[in-house]
Design a protein around this motif. Structure first.
Motif, PDB file in Angstrom:
ATOM      1  N   ASN A  54      45.220  48.457 102.387  1.00 58.89           N
ATOM      2  CA  ASN A  54      44.112  49.044 101.640  1.00 58.89           C
ATOM      3  C   ASN A  54      44.518  49.372 100.203  1.00 58.89           C
ATOM      4  O   ASN A  54      43.733  49.186  99.275  1.00 58.89           O
ATOM      5  CB  ASN A  54      43.584  50.301 102.345  1.00 58.89           C
ATOM      6  CG  ASN A  54      42.861  49.964 103.628  1.00 58.89           C
ATOM      7  OD1 ASN A  54      42.463  48.824 103.865  1.00 58.89           O
ATOM      8  ND2 ASN A  54      42.695  50.948 104.496  1.00 58.89           N
ATOM      9  N   ALA A  58      42.836  47.610  96.883  1.00 61.91           N
ATOM     10  CA  ALA A  58      42.280  48.418  95.791  1.00 61.91           C
ATOM     11  C   ALA A  58      42.944  48.045  94.463  1.00 61.91           C
ATOM     12  O   ALA A  58      42.282  47.952  93.431  1.00 61.91           O
ATOM     13  CB  ALA A  58      42.459  49.906  96.079  1.00 61.91           C
ATOM     14  N   SER A  66      39.175  51.067  90.155  1.00 67.50           N
ATOM     15  CA  SER A  66      40.165  50.711  91.170  1.00 67.50           C
ATOM     16  C   SER A  66      41.363  51.649  91.183  1.00 67.50           C
ATOM     17  O   SER A  66      42.007  51.810  92.210  1.00 67.50           O
ATOM     18  CB  SER A  66      40.608  49.260  91.026  1.00 67.50           C
ATOM     19  OG  SER A  66      41.190  49.042  89.771  1.00 67.50           O
ATOM     20  N   LYS A  69      40.314  54.376  93.443  1.00 67.56           N
ATOM     21  CA  LYS A  69      40.296  53.843  94.819  1.00 67.56           C
ATOM     22  C   LYS A  69      41.719  53.688  95.330  1.00 67.56           C
ATOM     23  O   LYS A  69      42.026  54.048  96.474  1.00 67.56           O
ATOM     24  CB  LYS A  69      39.555  52.498  94.830  1.00 67.56           C
ATOM     25  CG  LYS A  69      39.540  51.794  96.154  1.00 67.56           C
ATOM     26  CD  LYS A  69      38.585  52.406  97.125  1.00 67.56           C
ATOM     27  CE  LYS A  69      38.470  51.546  98.367  1.00 67.56           C
ATOM     28  NZ  LYS A  69      38.056  52.297  99.525  1.00 67.56           N
ATOM     29  N   ALA A  70      42.615  53.150  94.503  1.00 64.66           N
ATOM     30  CA  ALA A  70      44.014  52.979  94.918  1.00 64.66           C
ATOM     31  C   ALA A  70      44.649  54.337  95.207  1.00 64.66           C
ATOM     32  O   ALA A  70      45.402  54.472  96.173  1.00 64.66           O
ATOM     33  CB  ALA A  70      44.802  52.231  93.843  1.00 64.66           C
ATOM     34  N   GLU A  73      43.411  55.511  98.594  1.00 65.30           N
ATOM     35  CA  GLU A  73      44.074  54.778  99.680  1.00 65.30           C
ATOM     36  C   GLU A  73      45.547  55.178  99.783  1.00 65.30           C
ATOM     37  O   GLU A  73      46.113  55.230 100.867  1.00 65.30           O
ATOM     38  CB  GLU A  73      43.937  53.270  99.472  1.00 65.30           C
ATOM     39  CG  GLU A  73      42.505  52.767  99.529  1.00 65.30           C
ATOM     40  CD  GLU A  73      41.801  53.016 100.856  1.00 65.30           C
ATOM     41  OE1 GLU A  73      42.470  53.203 101.893  1.00 65.30           O
ATOM     42  OE2 GLU A  73      40.560  53.022 100.873  1.00 65.30           O
TER      43      GLU A  73
END
Length: 86
Positions: A54, A58, A66, A69-70, A73
Motif C-alpha cells: 500500500n 501510494a 500521494s 496517502k503514503a 499507509e
C-alpha cells in the motif's frame, strides 16, 4: 539480517516522507514487501506485505496528495513492524 534490511528500508521511507519527498519510497517499500516474505509468522508476514504494498502504491502516484496517502499507509506499516521487532 532480514530484520536489519527491513528496518533500514522502513527508516528510509520515514525520512523521505518526513522531508515531504516520495523519492525512493516505492523502491524501499518494495524491499519491505520482499523481506516480509521471510518472516516466519505468516499472519504477521501478510500484514507487513500488505502495508508495504500500500505504501508503494501510494508512492507510485504523481498526485500531490500521494504524500499524505503514503504517510497514512506508512502508519499502518508501523504497527506490524513494531510487533515483529518485539
Amino acid at each position: 539480517a532480514s530484520m536489519e534490511k527491513l528496518l533500514s528500508s522502513y527508516s528510509k521511507i520515514q525520512q523521505a516522507l518526513a522531508a515531504d519527498r516520495l523519492d525512493g519510497v516505492k523502491d524501499e517499500a518494495g524491499l519491505v514487501v520482499s523481506v516480509a516474505r521471510e518472516i516466519r509468522d505468516k499472519k504477521l508476514s501478510a500484514k507487513v506485505q500488505k502495508a508495504g504494498q500500500n505504501v508503494a502504491a501510494a508512492a507510485a502516484s504523481a498526485d500531490p496528495k500521494s504524500i499524505a496517502k503514503a504517510r497514512s499507509e506508512f502508519k499502518k506499516l508501523s504497527a506490524p513492524i513494531a510487533e515483529w521487532v518485539k
